[in-house]
Design a protein around this motif. Structure first.
Motif, short mmCIF file in Angstrom:
data_model
loop_
_atom_site.label_atom_id
_atom_site.label_comp_id
_atom_site.label_asym_id
_atom_site.label_seq_id
_atom_site.Cartn_x
_atom_site.Cartn_y
_atom_site.Cartn_z
N GLN A 128 10.95 7.07 6.29
CA GLN A 128 10.15 7.89 7.12
C GLN A 128 9.09 7.13 7.93
O GLN A 128 9.21 6.97 9.10
N ALA A 129 8.33 6.11 7.11
CA ALA A 129 7.46 5.51 7.70
C ALA A 129 8.16 4.24 8.54
O ALA A 129 7.51 4.01 9.52
N ILE A 130 9.29 3.56 7.93
CA ILE A 130 9.88 2.70 8.73
C ILE A 130 10.43 3.11 9.96
O ILE A 130 10.09 2.48 11.23
N ILE A 131 10.87 4.40 10.09
CA ILE A 131 11.18 4.91 11.35
C ILE A 131 10.35 5.38 12.56
O ILE A 131 10.25 4.76 13.58
N VAL A 132 9.25 5.66 11.88
CA VAL A 132 7.98 6.02 12.77
C VAL A 132 7.53 4.62 13.33
O VAL A 132 7.32 4.50 14.34
N ASN A 133 7.40 3.55 12.18
CA ASN A 133 6.96 2.24 12.90
C ASN A 133 7.79 1.78 13.93
O ASN A 133 7.14 1.08 14.84
N TYR A 134 9.05 1.97 14.08
CA TYR A 134 9.91 1.43 15.02
C TYR A 134 9.32 2.10 16.38
O TYR A 134 9.42 1.40 17.49
N GLY A 181 17.80 16.32 7.36
CA GLY A 181 17.37 17.55 7.49
C GLY A 181 18.36 18.36 7.39
O GLY A 181 18.25 19.77 6.73
N LEU A 182 19.32 18.25 7.93
CA LEU A 182 20.50 19.19 7.75
C LEU A 182 21.04 19.31 6.58
O LEU A 182 21.72 20.57 6.14
N MET A 183 20.95 18.44 5.66
CA MET A 183 21.45 18.48 4.25
C MET A 183 20.25 19.05 3.32
O MET A 183 20.58 19.05 2.17
N GLY A 184 19.22 19.09 3.85
CA GLY A 184 18.09 19.90 2.89
C GLY A 184 17.38 18.82 2.35
O GLY A 184 16.77 19.37 1.52
N ARG A 185 17.41 17.59 2.40
CA ARG A 185 16.79 16.61 1.88
C ARG A 185 15.25 15.88 2.42
O ARG A 185 14.79 14.99 2.11
N LEU A 186 15.07 16.53 3.62
CA LEU A 186 14.07 16.08 4.47
C LEU A 186 12.69 16.81 4.48
O LEU A 186 12.62 18.13 4.38
N LYS A 187 11.79 16.11 3.93
CA LYS A 187 10.34 16.43 3.90
C LYS A 187 9.24 15.66 4.47
O LYS A 187 9.04 14.56 3.96
N ILE A 188 8.80 16.07 5.75
CA ILE A 188 8.00 15.00 6.36
C ILE A 188 6.45 15.38 6.01
O ILE A 188 6.18 16.51 5.79
N ASN A 189 5.85 14.18 5.65
CA ASN A 189 4.21 14.09 5.28
C ASN A 189 3.58 13.25 6.32
O ASN A 189 4.04 12.30 6.60
N PHE A 190 2.28 13.93 6.68
CA PHE A 190 1.37 13.41 7.49
C PHE A 190 1.10 11.68 7.09
O PHE A 190 1.22 10.84 7.93
N LYS A 191 1.15 11.41 5.67
CA LYS A 191 0.80 10.13 5.40
C LYS A 191 1.82 9.18 5.57
O LYS A 191 1.45 8.05 5.79
N LEU A 220 0.77 -1.08 -0.07
CA LEU A 220 0.01 0.08 -0.12
C LEU A 220 0.85 1.16 0.01
O LEU A 220 0.52 2.29 -0.43
N TYR A 221 2.38 1.02 0.61
CA TYR A 221 2.98 2.53 0.36
C TYR A 221 3.22 2.85 -0.78
O TYR A 221 3.20 4.03 -1.10
N LYS A 222 3.30 1.75 -1.99
CA LYS A 222 3.61 2.06 -3.25
C LYS A 222 2.42 2.94 -3.74
O LYS A 222 2.40 3.80 -4.62
N ARG A 223 1.08 2.34 -3.52
CA ARG A 223 -0.07 2.84 -4.03
C ARG A 223 -0.27 4.31 -3.64
O ARG A 223 -0.70 5.13 -4.34
N PHE A 224 -0.03 4.66 -2.40
CA PHE A 224 -0.19 6.02 -1.76
C PHE A 224 0.84 7.06 -1.53
O PHE A 224 0.77 8.07 -1.12
N GLY A 225 2.10 6.69 -2.01
CA GLY A 225 3.24 7.21 -2.41
C GLY A 225 3.80 7.74 -0.95
O GLY A 225 4.32 8.83 -0.60
N VAL A 226 3.91 6.74 -0.21
CA VAL A 226 4.52 6.84 1.33
C VAL A 226 6.05 6.53 1.16
O VAL A 226 6.47 5.73 0.65
N ASN A 227 6.65 7.74 1.83
CA ASN A 227 8.17 7.62 2.08
C ASN A 227 8.42 6.43 3.14
O ASN A 227 8.17 6.48 3.95
#
Length: 290
Positions: free
Chosen positions: A30-36, A200-210, A20-27
């Motif tokens: 980020q989701a893996i880290i939240v999952n832990y 984030g320090l490298m400017g590559r972090l974009k957090i999304n609620f999904k 479902l991650y692929k279907r809804f475009g989940v990063n």
């Protein structure tokens, strides 16, 4: 046996969530880290009673839990690299074929039972994993320069399962299973957070609620997949080589069937042969323990 079935079901839900991650475009990272962190929380508040967390670093299993937490993140990132360079089929084969490591560990270190049924079942299980994982008639192709990545995934996944068995047998008491599992996830989550901070320090972090929702959906079954696997390894009547073989092959089988039912996946003849071998291997390995 009930704990093994619950572990398989939990791991299968993980497969569905990843699809479902692929279907809804989940990063995924980020989701893996939240999952832990979600998995850790489930353990802390749902399966641990009357525990003072301050003593956790002094537990004999704590260094092993830290190592497993690091391996969780490391193997995930190696799997991501392998997917980019060689495809999902290679990752699937490397991850599931790693069952050979804890199986051999159990047989040679713990002198677990061997017999013609178990040996034949394990061989068929490895063949089943390969055949159900490949998605093209040509099979799997890996460039020699990229071979190191699936090998590391294979070794890392095998070491995780082997370490779970070793720590569960020698250090983790029955009352500490929940705390042990949660500590692993907490460690992985902290390491993952450090990765996000660097991004984030490298400017590559974009957090999304999904991505957060995706992590919550993954964290609950992920905790139970480990929790129930540890309990299954403690159950009487089946040794670890039997448990690991049946667990891996059952996950592959059920996940493949769900792929057909829920995601309209089309299987090539090799996949169907693999499914047949998977079912046969489970029957053989299960009966070898009787």
């Amino acid at each position: 046996m009930i704990y093994l079935l619950l572990s398989v079901l939990s791991s299968t839900v993980i497969f569905v969530v990843f699809r479902l991650y692929k279907r809804f475009g989940v990063n995924t990272l980020q989701a893996i880290i939240v999952n832990y962190f979600v998995a850790c929380t489930v353990g802390f508040f749902g399966y641990i009673e009357n525990t003072s967390f301050g003593h956790v670093p002094s537990e004999s299993w704590f260094p092993g839990a830290l190592m497993l937490g690091f391996l969780f993140i490391a193997v995930f990132n190696l799997a991501a690299i392998t997917t980019q360079k060689s495809g999902m089929s290679v990752v699937a084969v490397a991850t599931k074929m790693s069952v050979a490591i804890p199986v051999l560990f159990g047989i040679f270190l713990y002198n677990e039972s061997t017999g013609i049924l178990k040996i034949l079942g394990i061989i068929l299980a490895l063949a089943a994993v390969y055949l159900t994982s490949i998605k093209s008639k040509e099979g799997i192709s890996i460039k020699s320069k990229n071979l190191v990545f699936p090998l590391l995934v294979f070794l890392g996944s095998g070491i995780i399962d082997t370490s779970l068995k070793y720590l569960e047998t020698n250090y983790v008491s029955e009352t500490d299973v929940g705390l042990f599992s949660s500590t692993i996830f907490a460690t992985a989550g902290i390491i993952g957070t450090i990765i996000l901070i660097v991004q984030g320090l490298m400017g590559r972090l974009k957090i999304n609620f999904k991505n957060i929702l995706g992590g919550i959906a993954l964290g609950i079954p992920n905790y139970f997949s480990i929790y129930f696997l540890v309990l299954a390894l403690r159950s009487k009547g089946f040794d670890s080589s039997t448990i690991f073989t049946m667990n891996h092959v059952a996950i592959v089988t059920v996940s493949t069937l769900l792929g057909i039912l829920l995601f309209q996946e089309r299987l090539i003849p090799k996949n169907w042969i693999g499914l047949g071998l998977a079912i046969l291997s489970i029957i053989l390995v299960a009966n070898s323990a009787i």
